[in-house]
Write an enzyme that holds these catalytic residues in place. Structure first.
Site, mmCIF file in Angstrom:
data_model
loop_
_atom_site.group_PDB
_atom_site.id
_atom_site.type_symbol
_atom_site.label_atom_id
_atom_site.label_comp_id
_atom_site.label_asym_id
_atom_site.label_seq_id
_atom_site.Cartn_x
_atom_site.Cartn_y
_atom_site.Cartn_z
ATOM 1 N N GLY A 190 -18.459 -6.884 -42.630
ATOM 2 C CA GLY A 190 -17.946 -5.884 -43.577
ATOM 3 C C GLY A 190 -17.676 -4.531 -42.942
ATOM 4 O O GLY A 190 -17.105 -3.652 -43.585
ATOM 5 N N LYS A 220 -5.832 17.092 -76.823
ATOM 6 C CA LYS A 220 -6.562 15.933 -76.303
ATOM 7 C C LYS A 220 -8.059 16.180 -76.309
ATOM 8 O O LYS A 220 -8.513 17.253 -75.922
ATOM 9 C CB LYS A 220 -6.067 15.684 -74.878
ATOM 10 C CG LYS A 220 -6.805 14.633 -74.091
ATOM 11 C CD LYS A 220 -6.069 14.395 -72.768
ATOM 12 C CE LYS A 220 -6.909 13.636 -71.780
ATOM 13 N NZ LYS A 220 -6.224 13.440 -70.498
HETATM 14 C C1 R5P Z 1 -6.352 14.516 -66.996
HETATM 15 O O1 R5P Z 1 -6.509 15.719 -67.180
HETATM 16 C C2 R5P Z 1 -5.108 13.942 -66.406
HETATM 17 O O2 R5P Z 1 -4.017 14.795 -66.512
HETATM 18 C C3 R5P Z 1 -4.776 12.619 -67.061
HETATM 19 O O3 R5P Z 1 -4.460 12.856 -68.418
HETATM 20 C C4 R5P Z 1 -5.891 11.642 -66.973
HETATM 21 O O4 R5P Z 1 -6.322 11.533 -65.663
HETATM 22 C C5 R5P Z 1 -5.454 10.282 -67.476
HETATM 23 O O5 R5P Z 1 -6.531 9.410 -67.405
HETATM 24 P P1 R5P Z 1 -6.573 8.073 -68.235
HETATM 25 O O6 R5P Z 1 -5.334 7.293 -67.900
HETATM 26 O O7 R5P Z 1 -7.823 7.383 -67.740
HETATM 27 O O8 R5P Z 1 -6.654 8.428 -69.679
#
Ligand code: R5P
Length: 297
Positions: free
Chosen positions: A38, A192
Site C-alpha cells: 500500500g 441557504k
Molecule cells: C458551499 O458554500 C459551496 O459553495 C457549495 O454550495 C457546497 O460546497 C455544495 O456542497 P454540496 O453539493 O455537498 O451541497
C-alpha cells in the site's frame, strides 16, 4: 534554458497533454504506483536537473493523492529541479476554514502550510474562498486563483435561452452576477441553511419575479449535490421546470450526479477541473494563460 517539464499525476493525463500543447512545454514521464503493502512508488523518468517541474494534480479525494504528489515534488527537487510548481485545478481542504466546534482542526490552514513547504508556486481555479479574501492568507508561496466565471458565462450564452442565473448563497452574489453579466441575464441568490454534511435547506425568495426564464443554478462545488437537489426541488415548486445545474468543480460524492438528475435537473454541467462525463466547460485556456506568469513568459 530548457523549457519546463509537465508531469501529470494519474488521472490528469488528458488535461496535462492539452496544457503542455498550449504552452509548448514538454510532457515528462512520471510513474506512480502502489507497492503491495500500500505504500507509494514514485519515479521521474525525465531528466529534471536545472529545469522547472510543473505537477498537474487535481485534488478531489485528496487523501489518496496527497502523499504520492508530495513524494513526486520532493523527487524532482532531489534530482535538481530549478523550481517546482503545482497546478491543482480543484484545490482541496478549503471548506474547513474555521473552528465551528471546540477542538476541530482548521484543516484548510494545515493543508496550505504543508503544500507551501513542498512547492514554489500554486495555480488553481475558483478555490472555495468563503471566509477568506485570498489564498495568500493561508499559502506561504505565490498562489494564484483563476476565475471560471467568463467561461461559465460563455457556455450559458451558447446553450441557454433566456437564462436566470442563481447563485448558492449571499456570498456568491457578485460571482453569480459575473456569470450572468456576459449575457445580460439577471442573477439572484439562494437563501441557504446547512443542517449537516448531507442536509441543506434552500429558498429562492427573488425567483418569482423571473418566471418564464430558464433557471441556471451555478455553484463553485457540487459535492454531495444536496445544495442543488434542494434548489432544484424548490424551484420546481415555484414553477421553474428542469433547472440546469452548472458547477465549476464536480466532486460528486457517491451518486450525487444521478441524484440531481432524479430530482429534476434538466442537465448537469461542469468544468474539466475534475474529470467527469459532465465536463462540458473547458478551462485549459485560462489555466495555460495563468501558468505563463509562473513560467516566465
Ligand atoms: C458551499 O458554500 C459551496 O459553495 C457549495 O454550495 C457546497 O460546497 C455544495 O456542497 P454540496 O453539493 O455537498 O451541497
Amino acid at each position: 534554458m530548457k523549457p519546463p517539464l509537465f508531469f501529470a499525476l494519474p488521472g490528469n493525463e488528458s488535461l496535462g497533454a492539452v496544457l503542455a500543447g498550449r504552452l509548448s512545454a514538454e510532457l515528462g514521464e512520471l510513474t506512480v504506483r502502489r507497492f503491495p503493502d500500500g505504500e507509494s512508488y514514485v519515479r521521474l523518468e525525465s531528466d529534471i536537473k536545472g529545469r522547472s517541474a510543473v505537477f498537474l494534480c487535481t485534488l478531489d479525494r485528496p487523501d489518496e493523492k496527497f502523499l504520492p504528489l508530495l513524494f513526486a515534488a520532493e523527487t524532482a527537487r532531489d534530482l535538481g529541479a530549478a523550481r517546482v510548481g503545482l497546478i491543482a485545478p480543484y484545490l482541496a481542504y478549503m471548506r474547513q476554514d474555521a473552528r465551528f466546534q471546540p477542538g476541530e482542526g482548521i484543516t484548510s490552514t494545515y493543508f496550505a502550510k504543508t503544500l507551501s513547504r513542498h512547492f514554489d508556486w500554486l495555480l488553481t481555479v475558483d478555490p472555495h474562498l468563503h471566509r477568506r479574501d485570498s489564498l495568500s492568507e493561508i499559502y506561504e508561496i505565490p498562489a494564484k486563483a483563476l476565475h471560471a466565471a467568463p467561461v461559465l458565462s460563455a457556455w450559458i450564452g451558447k446553450n441557454v435561452k433566456n437564462p436566470l442565473v442563481i447563485g448558492p448563497d449571499e456570498e456568491s452574489r457578485q460571482w453569480a452576477q459575473a456569470v450572468a453579466g456576459g449575457n445580460g441575464a439577471p442573477a439572484i441568490v439562494l437563501e441557504k441553511k446547512r443542517l449537516g454534511d448531507r442536509k441543506v435547506e434552500v429558498s429562492a425568495p427573488e425567483a418569482g419575479r423571473y418566471k418564464g426564464r430558464t433557471a441556471v443554478l451555478v455553484d463553485d462545488i457540487i459535492s454531495t449535490g444536496q445544495t442543488m437537489v434542494a434548489a432544484v426541488k424548490h424551484l420546481a415548486a415555484e414553477g421553474f421546470s428542469s433547472p440546469i445545474c452548472l458547477g465549476v468543480h464536480g466532486v460528486f460524492t457517491e451518486n450525487a450526479c444521478e441524484d440531481l438528475l432524479a430530482a429534476g435537473a434538466g442537465a448537469v454541467v461542469t468544468a474539466n477541473t475534475i474529470p467527469h462525463p459532465s465536463n462540458q466547460i473547458d478551462v485549459s485556456g485560462i489555466i495555460a494563460e495563468g501558468c505563463r506568469e509562473f513560467l516566465g513568459g
